[in-house]
Design a protein around this motif. Sequence first.
Motif, PDB file in Angstrom:
ATOM      1  N   TYR A   1      38.090 -69.529  82.435  1.00 17.46           N
ATOM      2  CA  TYR A   1      38.848 -68.277  82.305  1.00 17.46           C
ATOM      3  C   TYR A   1      37.932 -67.061  82.372  1.00 17.46           C
ATOM      4  CZ  TYR A   1      41.701 -71.960  80.199  1.00 17.46           C
ATOM      5  OH  TYR A   1      42.360 -73.140  79.944  1.00 17.46           O
ATOM      6  N   ASN A   2      36.702 -67.285  82.849  1.00 16.43           N
ATOM      7  CA  ASN A   2      35.723 -66.197  82.986  1.00 16.43           C
ATOM      8  C   ASN A   2      35.436 -65.527  81.641  1.00 16.43           C
ATOM      9  OD1 ASN A   2      33.926 -64.669  84.564  1.00 16.43           O
ATOM     10  ND2 ASN A   2      35.407 -63.020  84.808  1.00 16.43           N
ATOM     11  N   TYR A   3      35.516 -66.295  80.562  1.00 17.49           N
ATOM     12  CA  TYR A   3      35.281 -65.793  79.204  1.00 17.49           C
ATOM     13  C   TYR A   3      36.211 -64.618  78.863  1.00 17.49           C
ATOM     14  CZ  TYR A   3      31.126 -68.735  79.398  1.00 17.49           C
ATOM     15  OH  TYR A   3      30.274 -69.804  79.542  1.00 17.49           O
ATOM     16  N   GLU A   4      37.393 -64.633  79.438  1.00 17.01           N
ATOM     17  CA  GLU A   4      38.373 -63.570  79.180  1.00 17.01           C
ATOM     18  C   GLU A   4      39.540 -64.130  78.372  1.00 17.01           C
ATOM     19  OE1 GLU A   4      39.508 -62.125  82.998  1.00 17.01           O
ATOM     20  OE2 GLU A   4      37.531 -61.295  83.461  1.00 17.01           O
ATOM     21  N   ASP A   5      40.161 -63.246  77.588  1.00 12.82           N
ATOM     22  CA  ASP A   5      41.323 -63.649  76.794  1.00 12.82           C
ATOM     23  C   ASP A   5      42.525 -63.757  77.726  1.00 12.82           C
ATOM     24  OD1 ASP A   5      42.742 -64.329  74.560  1.00 12.82           O
ATOM     25  OD2 ASP A   5      43.113 -62.261  73.929  1.00 12.82           O
ATOM     26  N   LYS A   6      43.144 -64.947  77.792  1.00 13.81           N
ATOM     27  CA  LYS A   6      44.262 -65.185  78.686  1.00 13.81           C
ATOM     28  C   LYS A   6      45.450 -65.726  77.899  1.00 13.81           C
ATOM     29  CE  LYS A   6      41.816 -64.640  82.598  1.00 13.81           C
ATOM     30  NZ  LYS A   6      42.098 -63.568  83.587  1.00 13.81           N
ATOM     31  N   THR A   7      46.646 -65.470  78.431  1.00 15.97           N
ATOM     32  CA  THR A   7      47.830 -66.093  77.855  1.00 15.97           C
ATOM     33  C   THR A   7      47.863 -67.558  78.267  1.00 15.97           C
ATOM     34  OG1 THR A   7      49.240 -65.660  79.762  1.00 15.97           O
ATOM     35  CG2 THR A   7      49.068 -63.913  78.089  1.00 15.97           C
TER      36      THR A   7
ATOM     37  N   GLU B   1      48.808 -67.869  81.890  1.00 18.96           N
ATOM     38  CA  GLU B   1      47.689 -67.548  82.786  1.00 18.96           C
ATOM     39  C   GLU B   1      46.684 -68.698  82.830  1.00 18.96           C
ATOM     40  OE1 GLU B   1      47.444 -62.674  82.428  1.00 18.96           O
ATOM     41  OE2 GLU B   1      46.547 -63.920  80.846  1.00 18.96           O
ATOM     42  N   LYS B   2      46.425 -69.290  81.666  1.00 18.03           N
ATOM     43  CA  LYS B   2      45.498 -70.415  81.621  1.00 18.03           C
ATOM     44  C   LYS B   2      46.017 -71.595  82.440  1.00 18.03           C
ATOM     45  CE  LYS B   2      43.515 -69.470  77.048  1.00 18.03           C
ATOM     46  NZ  LYS B   2      43.377 -69.978  75.659  1.00 18.03           N
ATOM     47  N   LYS B   3      47.323 -71.860  82.322  1.00 15.78           N
ATOM     48  CA  LYS B   3      47.901 -72.982  83.055  1.00 15.78           C
ATOM     49  C   LYS B   3      47.774 -72.769  84.556  1.00 15.78           C
ATOM     50  CE  LYS B   3      51.960 -75.955  83.378  1.00 15.78           C
ATOM     51  NZ  LYS B   3      51.824 -76.112  84.850  1.00 15.78           N
TER      52      LYS B   3
ATOM     53  N   ARG C   1      45.179 -74.297  89.569  1.00 16.73           N
ATOM     54  CA  ARG C   1      44.461 -73.883  90.775  1.00 16.73           C
ATOM     55  C   ARG C   1      43.130 -74.612  90.917  1.00 16.73           C
ATOM     56  NH1 ARG C   1      40.777 -69.970  90.994  1.00 16.73           N
ATOM     57  NH2 ARG C   1      41.531 -68.990  89.075  1.00 16.73           N
ATOM     58  N   LEU C   2      42.493 -74.925  89.804  1.00 10.24           N
ATOM     59  CA  LEU C   2      41.163 -75.552  89.848  1.00 10.24           C
ATOM     60  C   LEU C   2      41.209 -77.066  90.026  1.00 10.24           C
ATOM     61  CD1 LEU C   2      39.312 -73.496  87.096  1.00 10.24           C
ATOM     62  CD2 LEU C   2      38.986 -73.354  89.563  1.00 10.24           C
TER      63      LEU C   2
END
Length: 253
Positions: free
Chosen positions: A231-237, A240-242, A247-248
Amino acid sequence: MRKQMLCCLAALLLSGCGKPTEDGTLAVLWYQQSGEVRGLYEQGYELGKQQLDQALAKGTGKPPAIVLDLDETVVDNSPYQAQVIREGASSFALWDEWVRKAEAKALPGALDFLRYADLKEVAIYYISNRRTSQLKDTLHNLQQLDVPQAVESHVLLRAPGEQGKDARRAAVMKTHDIVLYFGDNLSDFPGFEGKSNEERRRLAEEMKALFGRQFILFPNPMYGHWEDAMYNYEDKTEEEKKKIRDRLLQPFR
């Protein structure tokens, strides 16, 4: 970016934000129920004995030391992870409650190895990202387990505002030669802090000669910086994480 990283690191200490997924349930069950986990920890600590003997036979300039992470390296916090799943979300209060209980059990092979190192008069340092405010309870837990050298000067927790473990490792290196590192996260070893997953994979390849020799790595499918790096060390919902996880994924077609 700094604020985002701090938020994500705080989330890591709580073993993730939001409602746990089914993947998380399977990860905790694997950690608690599988024989593979026991075998991997026993294997890692047995390898640690062999590598410690070799390092001591070669000799060191300064007194020898080993550095270990605590959570999912020396002690088992999977009951906390299971409670997070039952309650549907993590929180600082829930983590603090677990730490105050001082009921984390030693992981397979840990006590046997640590007593072995202690008998050889090797300095043992526990460098954990638990908060310094949790030192008293952490020491109580370790001392109940009869963990060697579980004293305030050898249990180095994360001070307010501190990022990573480099400063604490450097403090140990001023007086000792660190011959072995033990952890369940690449960030428990020098050089991996704050890196993307691509960088972590590249560094793991470049430093492959150290794994099984100076770096002893244990399994932890429940949480880790590898997930935060996705998550690029960002706070995600959670939504968004799913999307990022989907995608990965790399299916065969």
